[in-house]
Design a protein around this motif. Structure first.
Motif, PDB file in Angstrom:
ATOM      1  N   VAL A  38       0.859  -1.193   0.000  1.00 35.67           N
ATOM      2  CA  VAL A  38       0.000   0.000   0.000  1.00 35.67           C
ATOM      3  C   VAL A  38       0.897   1.245   0.000  1.00 35.67           C
ATOM      4  CG1 VAL A  38      -1.770   1.276   1.318  1.00 35.67           C
ATOM      5  CG2 VAL A  38      -1.788  -1.238   1.322  1.00 35.67           C
ATOM      6  N   ALA A  39       0.579   2.214  -0.860  1.00 38.15           N
ATOM      7  CA  ALA A  39       1.340   3.475  -0.872  1.00 38.15           C
ATOM      8  C   ALA A  39       0.863   4.332   0.298  1.00 38.15           C
ATOM      9  CB  ALA A  39       1.108   4.208  -2.190  1.00 38.15           C
ATOM     10  N   VAL A  40       1.792   4.630   1.217  1.00 38.68           N
ATOM     11  CA  VAL A  40       1.421   5.334   2.450  1.00 38.68           C
ATOM     12  C   VAL A  40       2.110   6.695   2.515  1.00 38.68           C
ATOM     13  CG1 VAL A  40       1.401   5.213   4.974  1.00 38.68           C
ATOM     14  CG2 VAL A  40       1.217   3.108   3.655  1.00 38.68           C
ATOM     15  N   GLY A  41       1.358   7.703   2.923  1.00 32.64           N
ATOM     16  CA  GLY A  41       1.929   9.031   3.183  1.00 32.64           C
ATOM     17  C   GLY A  41       1.838   9.312   4.671  1.00 32.64           C
ATOM     18  N   ARG A  42       2.798  10.048   5.198  1.00 37.61           N
ATOM     19  CA  ARG A  42       2.838  10.308   6.644  1.00 37.61           C
ATOM     20  C   ARG A  42       2.840  11.806   6.909  1.00 37.61           C
ATOM     21  NH1 ARG A  42       6.857   6.929  10.658  1.00 37.61           N
ATOM     22  NH2 ARG A  42       6.334   8.071  12.564  1.00 37.61           N
ATOM     23  N   HIS A  43       2.044  12.186   7.887  1.00 38.77           N
ATOM     24  CA  HIS A  43       1.928  13.603   8.244  1.00 38.77           C
ATOM     25  C   HIS A  43       1.993  13.694   9.766  1.00 38.77           C
ATOM     26  CE1 HIS A  43       0.726  17.773   7.644  1.00 38.77           C
ATOM     27  NE2 HIS A  43      -0.288  17.639   8.478  1.00 38.77           N
ATOM     28  N   LYS A  44       2.284  14.892  10.285  1.00 39.67           N
ATOM     29  CA  LYS A  44       2.353  15.058  11.734  1.00 39.67           C
ATOM     30  C   LYS A  44       1.997  16.485  12.108  1.00 39.67           C
ATOM     31  CE  LYS A  44       5.687  14.933  15.561  1.00 39.67           C
ATOM     32  NZ  LYS A  44       4.754  14.423  16.569  1.00 39.67           N
ATOM     33  N   GLU A  45       1.272  16.627  13.207  1.00 41.20           N
ATOM     34  CA  GLU A  45       0.981  17.949  13.775  1.00 41.20           C
ATOM     35  C   GLU A  45       1.337  17.968  15.251  1.00 41.20           C
ATOM     36  OE1 GLU A  45      -2.999  19.289  13.331  1.00 41.20           O
ATOM     37  OE2 GLU A  45      -2.802  19.617  11.203  1.00 41.20           O
ATOM     38  N   PRO A  46       1.744  19.108  15.791  1.00 43.48           N
ATOM     39  CA  PRO A  46       2.107  20.309  15.062  1.00 43.48           C
ATOM     40  C   PRO A  46       3.238  19.990  14.083  1.00 43.48           C
ATOM     41  CG  PRO A  46       2.006  20.717  17.446  1.00 43.48           C
ATOM     42  CD  PRO A  46       1.903  19.253  17.246  1.00 43.48           C
ATOM     43  N   THR A  47       3.252  20.685  12.952  1.00 45.66           N
ATOM     44  CA  THR A  47       4.271  20.403  11.949  1.00 45.66           C
ATOM     45  C   THR A  47       5.610  21.028  12.367  1.00 45.66           C
ATOM     46  OG1 THR A  47       3.956  22.406  10.667  1.00 45.66           O
ATOM     47  CG2 THR A  47       2.461  20.575  10.179  1.00 45.66           C
ATOM     48  N   SER A  48       6.643  20.681  11.627  1.00 45.19           N
ATOM     49  CA  SER A  48       7.948  21.295  11.899  1.00 45.19           C
ATOM     50  C   SER A  48       8.162  22.535  11.028  1.00 45.19           C
ATOM     51  CB  SER A  48       9.066  20.275  11.676  1.00 45.19           C
ATOM     52  OG  SER A  48       8.913  19.711  10.407  1.00 45.19           O
ATOM     53  N   ALA A  49       7.110  22.922  10.283  1.00 44.61           N
ATOM     54  CA  ALA A  49       7.161  24.157   9.469  1.00 44.61           C
ATOM     55  C   ALA A  49       7.099  25.369  10.424  1.00 44.61           C
ATOM     56  CB  ALA A  49       5.995  24.146   8.482  1.00 44.61           C
ATOM     57  N   PRO A  50       7.292  26.592   9.882  1.00 50.94           N
ATOM     58  CA  PRO A  50       7.413  27.752  10.775  1.00 50.94           C
ATOM     59  C   PRO A  50       6.255  27.943  11.749  1.00 50.94           C
ATOM     60  CG  PRO A  50       8.170  28.328   8.590  1.00 50.94           C
ATOM     61  CD  PRO A  50       7.634  26.929   8.487  1.00 50.94           C
ATOM     62  N   ILE A  51       5.012  27.778  11.316  1.00 46.66           N
ATOM     63  CA  ILE A  51       3.896  28.056  12.236  1.00 46.66           C
ATOM     64  C   ILE A  51       3.819  26.977  13.328  1.00 46.66           C
ATOM     65  CG2 ILE A  51       1.429  28.524  12.465  1.00 46.66           C
ATOM     66  CD1 ILE A  51       1.430  29.407   9.513  1.00 46.66           C
ATOM     67  N   GLY A  52       4.042  25.721  12.939  1.00 45.71           N
ATOM     68  CA  GLY A  52       4.045  24.644  13.946  1.00 45.71           C
ATOM     69  C   GLY A  52       5.165  24.846  14.959  1.00 45.71           C
ATOM     70  N   SER A  53       6.319  25.299  14.461  1.00 50.78           N
ATOM     71  CA  SER A  53       7.455  25.541  15.360  1.00 50.78           C
ATOM     72  C   SER A  53       7.161  26.686  16.319  1.00 50.78           C
ATOM     73  CB  SER A  53       8.717  25.865  14.552  1.00 50.78           C
ATOM     74  OG  SER A  53       8.973  24.825  13.650  1.00 50.78           O
ATOM     75  N   LEU A  54       6.469  27.702  15.806  1.00 54.53           N
ATOM     76  CA  LEU A  54       6.088  28.833  16.657  1.00 54.53           C
ATOM     77  C   LEU A  54       5.119  28.363  17.748  1.00 54.53           C
ATOM     78  CD1 LEU A  54       6.643  31.868  16.698  1.00 54.53           C
ATOM     79  CD2 LEU A  54       4.608  32.205  15.276  1.00 54.53           C
ATOM     80  N   LEU A  55       4.170  27.521  17.364  1.00 52.21           N
ATOM     81  CA  LEU A  55       3.213  26.963  18.334  1.00 52.21           C
ATOM     82  C   LEU A  55       3.956  26.224  19.448  1.00 52.21           C
ATOM     83  CD1 LEU A  55       0.341  26.036  19.236  1.00 52.21           C
ATOM     84  CD2 LEU A  55       0.468  24.255  17.509  1.00 52.21           C
ATOM     85  N   ARG A  56       4.910  25.370  19.066  1.00 52.39           N
ATOM     86  CA  ARG A  56       5.680  24.637  20.082  1.00 52.39           C
ATOM     87  C   ARG A  56       6.439  25.601  20.996  1.00 52.39           C
ATOM     88  NH1 ARG A  56       6.262  19.160  18.608  1.00 52.39           N
ATOM     89  NH2 ARG A  56       5.634  18.850  16.451  1.00 52.39           N
ATOM     90  N   SER A  57       7.041  26.634  20.398  1.00 55.70           N
ATOM     91  CA  SER A  57       7.850  27.512  21.239  1.00 55.70           C
ATOM     92  C   SER A  57       6.952  28.346  22.157  1.00 55.70           C
ATOM     93  CB  SER A  57       8.795  28.381  20.408  1.00 55.70           C
ATOM     94  OG  SER A  57       8.067  29.331  19.700  1.00 55.70           O
TER      95      SER A  57
END
Ligand SMILES: Nc1ncnc2c1ncn2[C@@H]1O[C@H](COP(=O)(O)OP(=O)(O)O)[C@@H](O)[C@H]1O
Ligand SMILES: Cc1cn([C@H]2C[C@H](O)[C@@H](COP(=O)(O)OP(=O)(O)O)O2)c(=O)[nH]c1=O
Length: 207
Positions: free
Chosen positions: A31-50
């Motif tokens: 099966v072709a599988v894609g993986r995602h995660k939140e909060p993301t490691s993109a700028p807005i997700g990183s800001l949320l974590r900080s």
């Protein structure tokens, strides 16, 4: 159309372990599988974590950052959904609703911040485990406001409310007993996914 699966639950409930197991097993089955995660490691997700380690925190700003992170990642997510048969996200909308409700944010406010273009999961897999059991699985101090004893004590009630809300809106929510050993949790999750993959239609954008 691909199947969009959100794996949800409190910290240390076993989400990452399950997502890893699902990706490996489904890939091994061709099966072709894609993986995602939140909060993301993109700028807005990183800001949320900080922001979540800063005191004093502003709950409304955290909720809006979470929603903005999700909006911002929609093109990436949609590309994944075009390429893969199954896309699995380690946390998504249910975690957003529940964590921010536990932070005092009305689910209706949170839902409206995610309205207008956020792809909703086809199925939520909710890892159900008591807070003390999950806490015993790790041996490190809390590293954000979301892991403090005071905050985590509010999470079961918040998840309970948000699960009922989503079910009431017709969402497909599967509760998994996450106190079972990891291989048993994986087997239950795989069975739920296989069921949906063999169903004639996917719903696309229910809450
Ligand atoms: N079903 C399970 N039973 C016992 N321990 C588990 C189980 N699933 C995961 N773990 C362990 O619990 C810890 C937290 O798991 P993890 O998958 O990182 O949780 P999360 O992503 O929800 O924070 C890890 O040490 C992991 O090996
Ligand atoms: C998805 C989501 C997560 N969170 C919180 C819950 C978690 O405690 C925290 C970090 O997510 P977590 O899954 O623990 O990521 P990592 O293992 O990489 O630290 O983000 C929100 O506050 N809002 C959201 O919308």
């Amino acid at each position: 159309m691909s199947l969009f699966v959100a794996v949800e639950g409190i910290d240390h409930s076993g989400k990452t372990t399950l997502v890893e197991g699902l990706c490996q097993t489904l890939t091994g089955r061709g099966v072709a599988v894609g993986r995602h995660k939140e909060p993301t490691s993109a700028p807005i997700g990183s800001l949320l974590r900080s922001f979540a380690v800063e005191e004093p925190a502003c709950p409304a700003a955290l909720a809006l950052l979470s929603a903005a992170d999700r909006h911002h990642q929609q093109p990436t997510l949609r590309a994944l959904l075009r390429e893969a048969q199954v896309v699995i996200s380690d946390r998504y909308y249910l975690s957003g609703l529940a964590y921010h409700l536990a932070d005092g944010i009305d689910p209706a406010f949170y839902a409206s911040s995610c309205a207008g273009g956020v792809r909703m999961p086809d199925v939520y897999l909710y890892l159900d485990v008591p807070v003390p059991v999950a806490a015993e699985r790790v041996d490190r101090p809390p590293d954000s406001r979301w892991e403090t004893r005071e905050f985590t004590s509010r999470l079961p009630g918040a998840y309970h409310t948000c699960l009922a809300l989503l079910r009431g809106q017709g969402a497909d929510v599967v509760g998994l007993d996450a106190q079972q050993p990891a291989p048993a949790v994986l087997a239950s999750a795989l069975a739920a996914i296989e069921d949906r993959l063999s169903a004639p239609t996917l719903r696309g954008n229910a809450p």
